[in-house]
Design an enzyme around this catalytic site. Sequence first.
Site, PDB file in Angstrom:
ATOM      1  N   LYS A  83      25.283  93.888  89.518  1.00 21.19           N
ATOM      2  CA  LYS A  83      26.145  92.704  89.497  1.00 21.19           C
ATOM      3  C   LYS A  83      25.284  91.511  89.105  1.00 21.19           C
ATOM      4  O   LYS A  83      24.080  91.514  89.323  1.00 21.19           O
ATOM      5  CB  LYS A  83      26.722  92.462  90.904  1.00 21.19           C
ATOM      6  N   GLY A 181      46.458  85.412  96.182  1.00 18.97           N
ATOM      7  CA  GLY A 181      45.679  85.258  94.957  1.00 18.97           C
ATOM      8  C   GLY A 181      46.454  85.790  93.773  1.00 18.97           C
ATOM      9  O   GLY A 181      46.616  87.004  93.612  1.00 18.97           O
ATOM     10  N   GLY A 183      45.779  85.496  90.485  1.00 17.48           N
ATOM     11  CA  GLY A 183      44.973  85.345  89.276  1.00 17.48           C
ATOM     12  C   GLY A 183      45.301  86.456  88.297  1.00 17.48           C
ATOM     13  O   GLY A 183      46.417  86.978  88.269  1.00 17.48           O
ATOM     14  N   VAL A 185      44.435  89.530  88.238  1.00 15.56           N
ATOM     15  CA  VAL A 185      44.817  90.810  88.838  1.00 15.56           C
ATOM     16  C   VAL A 185      46.065  90.667  89.712  1.00 15.56           C
ATOM     17  O   VAL A 185      47.018  91.444  89.589  1.00 15.56           O
ATOM     18  CB  VAL A 185      43.653  91.400  89.686  1.00 15.56           C
TER      19      VAL A 185
HETATM   20  P1  NAI Z   1      40.995  85.179  89.228  1.00 15.10           P
HETATM   21  O1  NAI Z   1      39.916  84.151  89.336  1.00 15.10           O
HETATM   22  O2  NAI Z   1      41.735  85.344  87.955  1.00 15.10           O
HETATM   23  O3  NAI Z   1      42.076  84.970  90.382  1.00 15.10           O
HETATM   24  C1  NAI Z   1      41.788  84.634  91.678  1.00 15.10           C
HETATM   25  C2  NAI Z   1      42.997  83.839  92.170  1.00 15.10           C
HETATM   26  O4  NAI Z   1      42.845  83.617  93.576  1.00 15.10           O
HETATM   27  C3  NAI Z   1      43.116  82.465  91.509  1.00 15.10           C
HETATM   28  O5  NAI Z   1      44.444  82.258  91.036  1.00 15.10           O
HETATM   29  C4  NAI Z   1      42.740  81.507  92.637  1.00 15.10           C
HETATM   30  O6  NAI Z   1      43.411  80.247  92.538  1.00 15.10           O
HETATM   31  C5  NAI Z   1      43.195  82.275  93.856  1.00 15.10           C
HETATM   32  N1  NAI Z   1      42.551  81.902  95.092  1.00 15.10           N
HETATM   33  C6  NAI Z   1      41.258  81.557  95.314  1.00 15.10           C
HETATM   34  N2  NAI Z   1      41.056  81.292  96.618  1.00 15.10           N
HETATM   35  C7  NAI Z   1      42.249  81.486  97.236  1.00 15.10           C
HETATM   36  C8  NAI Z   1      42.681  81.375  98.579  1.00 15.10           C
HETATM   37  N3  NAI Z   1      41.861  81.026  99.563  1.00 15.10           N
HETATM   38  N4  NAI Z   1      43.976  81.647  98.847  1.00 15.10           N
HETATM   39  C9  NAI Z   1      44.840  82.003  97.868  1.00 15.10           C
HETATM   40  N5  NAI Z   1      44.477  82.117  96.578  1.00 15.10           N
HETATM   41  C10 NAI Z   1      43.202  81.866  96.271  1.00 15.10           C
HETATM   42  O7  NAI Z   1      40.304  86.565  89.674  1.00 15.10           O
HETATM   43  P2  NAI Z   1      40.795  88.024  89.368  1.00 15.10           P
HETATM   44  O8  NAI Z   1      40.119  88.517  88.150  1.00 15.10           O
HETATM   45  O9  NAI Z   1      42.276  88.091  89.475  1.00 15.10           O
HETATM   46  O10 NAI Z   1      40.140  88.818  90.586  1.00 15.10           O
HETATM   47  C11 NAI Z   1      40.711  88.781  91.881  1.00 15.10           C
HETATM   48  C12 NAI Z   1      39.876  89.632  92.825  1.00 15.10           C
HETATM   49  O11 NAI Z   1      39.845  90.970  92.345  1.00 15.10           O
HETATM   50  C13 NAI Z   1      38.419  89.214  92.948  1.00 15.10           C
HETATM   51  O12 NAI Z   1      37.979  89.416  94.273  1.00 15.10           O
HETATM   52  C14 NAI Z   1      37.681  90.140  92.013  1.00 15.10           C
HETATM   53  O13 NAI Z   1      36.339  90.341  92.391  1.00 15.10           O
HETATM   54  C15 NAI Z   1      38.485  91.399  92.189  1.00 15.10           C
HETATM   55  N6  NAI Z   1      38.420  92.288  91.033  1.00 15.10           N
HETATM   56  C16 NAI Z   1      38.741  91.829  89.788  1.00 15.10           C
HETATM   57  C17 NAI Z   1      38.679  92.681  88.708  1.00 15.10           C
HETATM   58  C18 NAI Z   1      39.048  92.217  87.336  1.00 15.10           C
HETATM   59  O14 NAI Z   1      39.022  93.051  86.430  1.00 15.10           O
HETATM   60  N7  NAI Z   1      39.416  90.953  87.143  1.00 15.10           N
HETATM   61  C19 NAI Z   1      38.246  94.090  88.856  1.00 15.10           C
HETATM   62  C20 NAI Z   1      38.002  94.474  90.230  1.00 15.10           C
HETATM   63  C21 NAI Z   1      38.071  93.585  91.252  1.00 15.10           C
END
Ligand code: NAI
Length: 349
Positions: A83, A181, A183, A185
């Site tokens: 990582k 969240g 985002g 995913v």
């Molecule tokens: P992202 O950055 O696109 O989305 C994260 C979302 O969570 C954002 O919309 C943000 O505003 C929201 N957020 C942050 N803090 C928050 C809180 N306290 N309460 C509510 N919402 C909150 O990230 P993504 O790519 O969607 O990843 C989400 C999770 O999945 C992460 O933990 C990441 O490590 C994990 N993950 C992601 C992968 C990927 O391919 N993107 C693959 C495997 C795991």
Amino acid sequence: MEQSLIKKNPQFDNHELVSFFFDKETGLRGIIAIHSTKLGPAVGGTRYFPYNSDEEALEDVLRLSRSMSYKCILAGVKYGGGKCVLIAPSQNKIKAKEYLEAYGRILKEYSTKFFTGEDVGMSQNDIEILGKITPNIIGTKAKAGDPSPWAALSTYYAIRGALKFLYGDTSLKGKKIIIKGLGKVGMELARLANEEGAILLVSDVDKKRTDQALKSFKNVSVIAPSEFSSHECDIFAPCALGKDITDYIAQKIEVKIICGAANNQLVSEKEGVTLFKRGVVYVPDYVANGGGLINVVAELSNGGYNKENVLQKCKNIEDEVVTILKESKETDTAPSEIADRIAKRALEQ
Ligand code: NAI
């Protein structure tokens, strides 16, 4: 940071390599951690986050790279865990091209042993810029592309596996699911669950994201991020950052299943045991979200990227979850411990 301090970190777990780097000109600061290359080169995304200190960043990178080793084993891919975290100089997610280019040059030094791609705070555009500088970038548009929809898909199949274990039926129809969240995913998971008739309770710190969910889905309501444990529901899917399951939450949360995509959902192993004793089915995060990894490493395979294979491997996660949960029941051991045991065994062999 001194080597002895790195080794004393409770998350160290005999990492093969931990390397701090910085670039004066661009303000680039980060840490690459390689947990294991025993089964193959290390793979793991790059996270860009405004950490408060080097210690906080170190702890995060060590936890994340070890769980990549575990994730590779449970996803059935022959790679190791690694990582990188970039210590963001501000909350601003936009990065200067020079900043990314400097990072690309650092990565090039690890091009045979560490492959990296997108994680929290990194965009597809950032990955494209890095891909022009160094060959060890995975998930560029021309190859496997964005891993997020695949991480959402495997999480969806993991939820189905947990439902099958509990009720003998995989359907999400009429099930109440809290998604924290929205985002890349979380939003896709919401879409998949809603399409099948699930009732959504969603939260995000960014109102634009919750507004988009209200517009896109039916049977959806918005809750405050801190309220995720105050609602009775069938499934809680943590899809923001890690550490949602604290000791307090593990003792209090009223859900049947916890299964989401966020990495490092449990604050410590203890919470997995607490959930198990309370009868809450917890699907280990690195089992559920393995689809992102499965997709990006597919481009490194000898035959080249094959979407059908990726889809099948994501579907397999449903049965894998059932197997883990059955073993958990039969051995009276938390599923988080079962998954860790499978991974540790493979690393020790
Ligand atoms: P992202 O950055 O696109 O989305 C994260 C979302 O969570 C954002 O919309 C943000 O505003 C929201 N957020 C942050 N803090 C928050 C809180 N306290 N309460 C509510 N919402 C909150 O990230 P993504 O790519 O969607 O990843 C989400 C999770 O999945 C992460 O933990 C990441 O490590 C994990 N993950 C992601 C992968 C990927 O391919 N993107 C693959 C495997 C795991």
